[in-house]
Write a protein that holds these residues in place. Structure first.
Motif, PDB file in Angstrom:
ATOM      1  N   GLY A   1      51.395  50.297  31.899  1.00  0.00           N
ATOM      2  CA  GLY A   1      51.586  50.606  30.477  1.00  0.00           C
ATOM      3  C   GLY A   1      51.030  49.508  29.582  1.00  0.00           C
ATOM      4  O   GLY A   1      49.858  49.125  29.711  1.00  0.00           O
ATOM      5  N   GLU A   2      51.878  49.000  28.705  1.00  0.00           N
ATOM      6  CA  GLU A   2      51.501  47.934  27.764  1.00  0.00           C
ATOM      7  C   GLU A   2      50.873  46.729  28.459  1.00  0.00           C
ATOM      8  O   GLU A   2      50.076  46.004  27.870  1.00  0.00           O
ATOM      9  CB  GLU A   2      52.775  47.425  27.060  1.00  0.00           C
ATOM     10  CG  GLU A   2      53.294  48.327  25.978  1.00  0.00           C
ATOM     11  CD  GLU A   2      52.579  48.083  24.676  1.00  0.00           C
ATOM     12  OE1 GLU A   2      51.355  47.937  24.684  1.00  0.00           O
ATOM     13  OE2 GLU A   2      53.263  48.061  23.646  1.00  0.00           O
ATOM     14  N   TYR A   3      51.300  46.501  29.706  1.00  0.00           N
ATOM     15  CA  TYR A   3      50.902  45.258  30.393  1.00  0.00           C
ATOM     16  C   TYR A   3      49.593  45.390  31.172  1.00  0.00           C
ATOM     17  O   TYR A   3      49.087  44.411  31.695  1.00  0.00           O
ATOM     18  CB  TYR A   3      52.013  44.807  31.343  1.00  0.00           C
ATOM     19  CG  TYR A   3      53.348  44.689  30.651  1.00  0.00           C
ATOM     20  CD1 TYR A   3      53.592  43.653  29.753  1.00  0.00           C
ATOM     21  CD2 TYR A   3      54.355  45.626  30.864  1.00  0.00           C
ATOM     22  CE1 TYR A   3      54.797  43.560  29.085  1.00  0.00           C
ATOM     23  CE2 TYR A   3      55.570  45.540  30.199  1.00  0.00           C
ATOM     24  CZ  TYR A   3      55.785  44.510  29.308  1.00  0.00           C
ATOM     25  OH  TYR A   3      56.973  44.410  28.642  1.00  0.00           O
ATOM     26  N   ALA A   4      49.075  46.616  31.248  1.00  0.00           N
ATOM     27  CA  ALA A   4      47.908  46.852  32.105  1.00  0.00           C
ATOM     28  C   ALA A   4      46.715  45.968  31.720  1.00  0.00           C
ATOM     29  O   ALA A   4      45.978  45.505  32.594  1.00  0.00           O
ATOM     30  CB  ALA A   4      47.531  48.329  32.054  1.00  0.00           C
ATOM     31  N   VAL A   5      46.540  45.688  30.434  1.00  0.00           N
ATOM     32  CA  VAL A   5      45.369  44.884  30.024  1.00  0.00           C
ATOM     33  C   VAL A   5      45.397  43.470  30.601  1.00  0.00           C
ATOM     34  O   VAL A   5      44.370  42.796  30.640  1.00  0.00           O
ATOM     35  CB  VAL A   5      45.264  44.735  28.494  1.00  0.00           C
ATOM     36  CG1 VAL A   5      44.595  45.909  27.867  1.00  0.00           C
ATOM     37  CG2 VAL A   5      46.605  44.445  27.868  1.00  0.00           C
ATOM     38  N   PHE A   6      46.581  43.018  31.021  1.00  0.00           N
ATOM     39  CA  PHE A   6      46.670  41.647  31.540  1.00  0.00           C
ATOM     40  C   PHE A   6      46.276  41.552  33.014  1.00  0.00           C
ATOM     41  O   PHE A   6      46.162  40.464  33.557  1.00  0.00           O
ATOM     42  CB  PHE A   6      48.100  41.099  31.367  1.00  0.00           C
ATOM     43  CG  PHE A   6      48.437  40.789  29.949  1.00  0.00           C
ATOM     44  CD1 PHE A   6      48.173  39.538  29.419  1.00  0.00           C
ATOM     45  CD2 PHE A   6      49.019  41.740  29.133  1.00  0.00           C
ATOM     46  CE1 PHE A   6      48.486  39.244  28.092  1.00  0.00           C
ATOM     47  CE2 PHE A   6      49.340  41.463  27.818  1.00  0.00           C
ATOM     48  CZ  PHE A   6      49.069  40.211  27.303  1.00  0.00           C
ATOM     49  N   LEU A   7      46.075  42.720  33.639  1.00  0.00           N
ATOM     50  CA  LEU A   7      45.729  42.727  35.061  1.00  0.00           C
ATOM     51  C   LEU A   7      44.356  42.072  35.244  1.00  0.00           C
ATOM     52  O   LEU A   7      43.417  42.371  34.493  1.00  0.00           O
ATOM     53  CB  LEU A   7      45.725  44.179  35.569  1.00  0.00           C
ATOM     54  CG  LEU A   7      45.636  44.354  37.074  1.00  0.00           C
ATOM     55  CD1 LEU A   7      46.896  43.814  37.738  1.00  0.00           C
ATOM     56  CD2 LEU A   7      45.465  45.833  37.425  1.00  0.00           C
ATOM     57  N   ASN A   8      44.263  41.205  36.219  1.00  0.00           N
ATOM     58  CA  ASN A   8      43.011  40.509  36.544  1.00  0.00           C
ATOM     59  C   ASN A   8      42.454  39.626  35.432  1.00  0.00           C
ATOM     60  O   ASN A   8      41.272  39.338  35.404  1.00  0.00           O
ATOM     61  CB  ASN A   8      41.905  41.504  36.941  1.00  0.00           C
ATOM     62  CG  ASN A   8      42.302  42.279  38.160  1.00  0.00           C
ATOM     63  OD1 ASN A   8      43.018  41.753  39.022  1.00  0.00           O
ATOM     64  ND2 ASN A   8      41.883  43.531  38.242  1.00  0.00           N
ATOM     65  N   THR A   9      43.284  39.224  34.495  1.00  0.00           N
ATOM     66  CA  THR A   9      42.764  38.288  33.492  1.00  0.00           C
ATOM     67  C   THR A   9      42.985  36.863  34.004  1.00  0.00           C
ATOM     68  O   THR A   9      43.932  36.591  34.731  1.00  0.00           O
ATOM     69  CB  THR A   9      43.500  38.418  32.140  1.00  0.00           C
ATOM     70  OG1 THR A   9      44.891  38.283  32.393  1.00  0.00           O
ATOM     71  CG2 THR A   9      43.221  39.724  31.455  1.00  0.00           C
ATOM     72  N   GLU A  10      42.066  35.978  33.636  1.00  0.00           N
ATOM     73  CA  GLU A  10      42.260  34.562  33.952  1.00  0.00           C
ATOM     74  C   GLU A  10      42.390  33.833  32.630  1.00  0.00           C
ATOM     75  O   GLU A  10      41.874  34.287  31.614  1.00  0.00           O
ATOM     76  CB  GLU A  10      41.038  33.997  34.677  1.00  0.00           C
ATOM     77  CG  GLU A  10      40.877  34.503  36.087  1.00  0.00           C
ATOM     78  CD  GLU A  10      39.479  34.197  36.596  1.00  0.00           C
ATOM     79  OE1 GLU A  10      38.934  33.137  36.248  1.00  0.00           O
ATOM     80  OE2 GLU A  10      38.934  35.047  37.321  1.00  0.00           O
ATOM     81  N   LYS A  11      43.010  32.659  32.690  1.00  0.00           N
ATOM     82  CA  LYS A  11      43.257  31.919  31.452  1.00  0.00           C
ATOM     83  C   LYS A  11      41.953  31.675  30.666  1.00  0.00           C
ATOM     84  O   LYS A  11      41.911  31.786  29.459  1.00  0.00           O
ATOM     85  CB  LYS A  11      43.926  30.584  31.790  1.00  0.00           C
ATOM     86  CG  LYS A  11      44.478  29.898  30.581  1.00  0.00           C
ATOM     87  CD  LYS A  11      45.207  28.623  30.931  1.00  0.00           C
ATOM     88  CE  LYS A  11      45.496  27.887  29.633  1.00  0.00           C
ATOM     89  NZ  LYS A  11      46.069  26.587  29.811  1.00  0.00           N
ATOM     90  N   ARG A  12      40.886  31.364  31.397  1.00  0.00           N
ATOM     91  CA  ARG A  12      39.624  31.009  30.730  1.00  0.00           C
ATOM     92  C   ARG A  12      38.582  32.120  30.802  1.00  0.00           C
ATOM     93  O   ARG A  12      37.413  31.882  30.539  1.00  0.00           O
ATOM     94  CB  ARG A  12      39.030  29.749  31.377  1.00  0.00           C
ATOM     95  CG  ARG A  12      39.843  28.518  31.195  1.00  0.00           C
ATOM     96  CD  ARG A  12      39.486  27.832  29.878  1.00  0.00           C
ATOM     97  NE  ARG A  12      40.626  27.118  29.305  1.00  0.00           N
ATOM     98  CZ  ARG A  12      41.122  25.989  29.775  1.00  0.00           C
ATOM     99  NH1 ARG A  12      40.580  25.426  30.820  1.00  0.00           N
ATOM    100  NH2 ARG A  12      42.163  25.416  29.194  1.00  0.00           N
ATOM    101  N   ASN A  13      39.011  33.303  31.236  1.00  0.00           N
ATOM    102  CA  ASN A  13      38.040  34.374  31.381  1.00  0.00           C
ATOM    103  C   ASN A  13      38.732  35.722  31.194  1.00  0.00           C
ATOM    104  O   ASN A  13      39.272  36.297  32.123  1.00  0.00           O
ATOM    105  CB  ASN A  13      37.415  34.283  32.784  1.00  0.00           C
ATOM    106  CG  ASN A  13      36.164  35.137  32.897  1.00  0.00           C
ATOM    107  OD1 ASN A  13      35.689  35.674  31.899  1.00  0.00           O
ATOM    108  ND2 ASN A  13      35.646  35.280  34.108  1.00  0.00           N
ATOM    109  N   HIS A  14      38.718  36.193  29.980  1.00  0.00           N
ATOM    110  CA  HIS A  14      39.360  37.485  29.714  1.00  0.00           C
ATOM    111  C   HIS A  14      38.907  38.009  28.362  1.00  0.00           C
ATOM    112  O   HIS A  14      38.454  37.243  27.507  1.00  0.00           O
ATOM    113  CB  HIS A  14      40.890  37.333  29.748  1.00  0.00           C
ATOM    114  CG  HIS A  14      41.429  36.467  28.654  1.00  0.00           C
ATOM    115  ND1 HIS A  14      41.720  36.943  27.406  1.00  0.00           N
ATOM    116  CD2 HIS A  14      41.703  35.142  28.612  1.00  0.00           C
ATOM    117  CE1 HIS A  14      42.158  35.955  26.646  1.00  0.00           C
ATOM    118  NE2 HIS A  14      42.148  34.840  27.350  1.00  0.00           N
ATOM    119  N   PRO A  15      39.012  39.329  28.153  1.00  0.00           N
ATOM    120  CA  PRO A  15      38.627  39.882  26.842  1.00  0.00           C
ATOM    121  C   PRO A  15      39.719  39.626  25.804  1.00  0.00           C
ATOM    122  O   PRO A  15      40.805  39.158  26.150  1.00  0.00           O
ATOM    123  CB  PRO A  15      38.514  41.378  27.129  1.00  0.00           C
ATOM    124  CG  PRO A  15      39.452  41.612  28.271  1.00  0.00           C
ATOM    125  CD  PRO A  15      39.456  40.349  29.091  1.00  0.00           C
TER     126      PRO A  15
END
Ligand SMILES: O=c1ccn([C@@H]2O[C@H](COP(=O)(O)OP(=O)(O)O[C@H]3O[C@H](CO)[C@@H](O)[C@H](O)[C@H]3O)[C@@H](O)[C@H]2O)c(=O)[nH]1
Ligand SMILES: [Mn+2]
Length: 573
Positions: free
Chosen positions: A222-236
């Motif tokens: 849901g709301e949290y899906a965008v955080f999947l596979n994000t890295e601190k220094r590499n994410h949209p």
């Protein structure tokens, strides 16, 4: 009867320190006599050894430092604000909007529970809720910070009315519940509600603790899906509207927006300055308040009326017009006994900030500061009064502020003083535009961080950012209401203190040698001479160590080699 319109919203109180001045002058005299002795000795003995040269250079430096310090401390001032007069003059619905910025960067060093306490204390400010919007920038791109904020927003629906109903002073729950309540309200109703609130807050903190502890089993749905596979220094870019005051209710809750700007390994992220610039743009698009408050995630509100106090200064029609920012002191609640590392900065606030308060105004300290949006955008004080119209085309604005048409429109509105950029459109309808201005390529080729807004290039971004505004003729003011406006946590141990001070001193040294150095700003800008000297004291803070260490080493050298660099005392019998 006194005309309400003529009453000042704030006054400047000058502090008298005659004894202090006399002592400081005496020390200066002693320093000069030491320098005279050196010169006289060299001339008469015609000896010029390296230790003597070193001693002379260090002592000259100490004299220089003492002069600029004396100048800074000479005429201290604080302000006294009259919020009642402000409220008499302006009905509630005419009070100006304020955008509230919180920055957080690391969910481990700055646990989400701290950040959300800061946010809760901001949401509960004594100010019409429809005039406020709180923006949280998360440079850690942490799903737990976002989760914490979502949960906190549910809690806020109970917490904020509770605080307002019982006029609670400390509105950060962890601070409030850790104190012995000495409320005047002994009613059974209050006690019952207090227990209910405490229970809810304990639940909230346990929930967050559990989630952080069992981080591997977190469901990215849901709301949290965008955080999947994000890295601190590499994410949209991630922008989420957590709370929205749809009906613009003054007794509702302010908007709450979460922002994690885009980060890519190839792009400089410019630390906090980069985060502040993104906050400025997103808030410009969504609410475009003429004033902005910025706090670090560990600085909670301690005086719920602080906005009224700050507005007394910024809205004062006589003295406030050329005030770019209002700085509240940083004060700390978790100091260790006797403050052995000087983390409470007691002397600095007493002497340096109040001293600068009597000149062109205190330096921008990075947190607990109210800014005028137009000053941040690079306008000069007289441009606010007489307008900038006609001088600047849309093409120039795009060059300076970047290619988002909507954002540029909001800038024009801000310049014209006409407030909200896209009237009637609620923040959640502007998400795609907000994401666009949070992308890391957005600033490419623009003036962000170079000529205006939060400046890049030094890790102590705050001082040059403030200097850059004062260079244009703006002033700043201290705001010192009772009780203290904000309370934060200070580094506890020696190591963290040293890391912090190394960062500040190297950052400030960079400022001294940069384009925005106080010397250049005084010579070619509108920094007043004495204010420029006080900035020299500040930005020479790191350089001082070189002379202090050399001098200390020199004394050791003299002891080892049985020589002397000081005058010998001769006793005659
Ligand atoms: O890449 C970064 C680094 C830091 N921060 C935030 O910036 C604030 C200050 O950073 P911190 O590492 O806590 O520095 P401090 O030494 O505690 O902060 C002081 O010194 C900074 C300048 O060095 C000022 O900006 C701060 O306002 C001032 O409180 C915190 O809220 C951080 O979350 C970011 O948002 N992004
Ligand atoms: Mn900090």
């Amino acid at each position: 009867m006194v005309n309400q319109e003529n009453l000042l919203l704030y006054e400047k109180i000058w502090i008298k320190r005659t004894l202090q001045r006399a002592i400081d002058l005496l020390i200066l005299l002693l320093l000069f006599s030491l320098l005279c002795y050196r010169i006289f000795f060299i001339i008469s003995n015609k000896t010029f050894t390296i230790p003597w040269f070193l001693a002379f250079s260090c002592e000259s430096w100490f004299t220089y430092t003492w002069i600029i310090l004396l100048n800074t401390k000479w005429s201290p001032a604080v302000t006294k604000t009259y919020p009642n007069r402000l409220l008499q003059r302006l009905p509630e619905n005419e009070l100006p909007c304020v955008d509230l910025f919180v920055t957080t960067a690391d969910p481990v060093l700055e646990p989400p529970i701290i950040t959300l306490n800061t946010v809760l204390s901001l949401l509960a400010l004594d100010y019409p809720a429809n005039k406020l919007a709180c923006y949280v920038s998360d440079d850690g791109c942490s799903v737990f910070t976002f989760y914490g904020l979502l949960e906190a927003s549910k809690f806020a629906k109970f917490w904020v009315p509770f605080c307002k109903k019982y006029n609670i002073q400390v509105r950060a729950p962890f601070r409030y519940f850790s104190q012995v309540t000495n409320s005047d309200d002994d009613s059974a109703e209050f006690k019952q509600e207090w227990l209910k609130m405490k229970d809810m807050y304990d639940n909230l903190s346990h929930k967050i603790e559990d989630v952080t502890r069992n981080s591997t089993s977190f469901q990215f749905e849901g709301e949290y899906a965008v955080f999947l596979n994000t890295e601190k220094r590499n994410h949209p870019s991630i922008v989420k509207v957590i709370l929205e005051n749809y009906d613009s209710l003054s007794d509702g809750l302010p908007h709450l927006i979460y922002i994690s700007r885009e980060k890519r390994p190839k792009y400089e992220h410019n630390y906090k300055a980069g985060a502040m610039n993104v906050l400025t743009r997103v808030s410009g698009l969504m609410t475009n308040a003429p004033f902005m408050l910025n706090v670090d995630c560990d600085m909670v509100v301690n005086n719920p009326k602080i906005i009224q106090h700050a507005m007394c200064i910024l809205m004062d029609s006589k003295n406030g017009k050329d005030v770019a920012f209002v700085q509240c002191f940083q004060q700390f609640y978790d100091g260790i006994k006797d403050d052995p590392f000087g983390n409470q900065w007691v002397a600095s606030f007493e002497y340096i900030i109040k001293g600068m308060g009597g000149l062109q105004g205190p330096f921008y300290g990075g947190t607990n500061t109210f800014h005028r949006r137009n000053a941040i955008y690079g306008l000069y004080p007289d441009e606010i009064q007489y307008g900038r119209k006609g001088k600047i085309t849309e093409k120039m604005l795009i060059q300076q502020f970047g290619s988002s048409k909507e954002f540029v429109k909001s800038v024009t509105h801000a310049f014209e003083g006409s407030g909200n950029s896209i009237d009637g459109i609620s923040p959640s309808n502007l998400l795609d535009k907000a994401i666009q201005v949070s992308d890391c390529g957005y600033e490419y080729g623009t003036s962000w961080g170079k000529q205006m807004c939060w400046l890049y290039g030094s890790i102590s971004e705050d001082v040059p950012t403030g200097l850059n505004m004062q260079r244009k003729g703006w002033r700043s003011e201290c705001c010192t209401p009772e009780p203290t406006a904000f309370m934060g946590c200070a580094p506890g141990g020696l190591l963290t203190t040293m890391i912090q001070q190394k960062r500040w001193s190297s950052g400030l040294t960079v400022v001294f040698f940069s384009k925005h150095s106080p010397v250049m700003c005084t010579l070619f800008g509108k920094i007043q001479f004495r204010a420029g000297l006080s900035y020299c004291w500040l930005t020479n803070w790191g350089l001082r160590s070189v002379f202090e260490v050399s001098y200390a080493a020199l004394v050791a050298y003299c002891i080892i080699t049985n020589t002397s660099i000081f005058p010998k005392v001769r006793f005659s019998h």
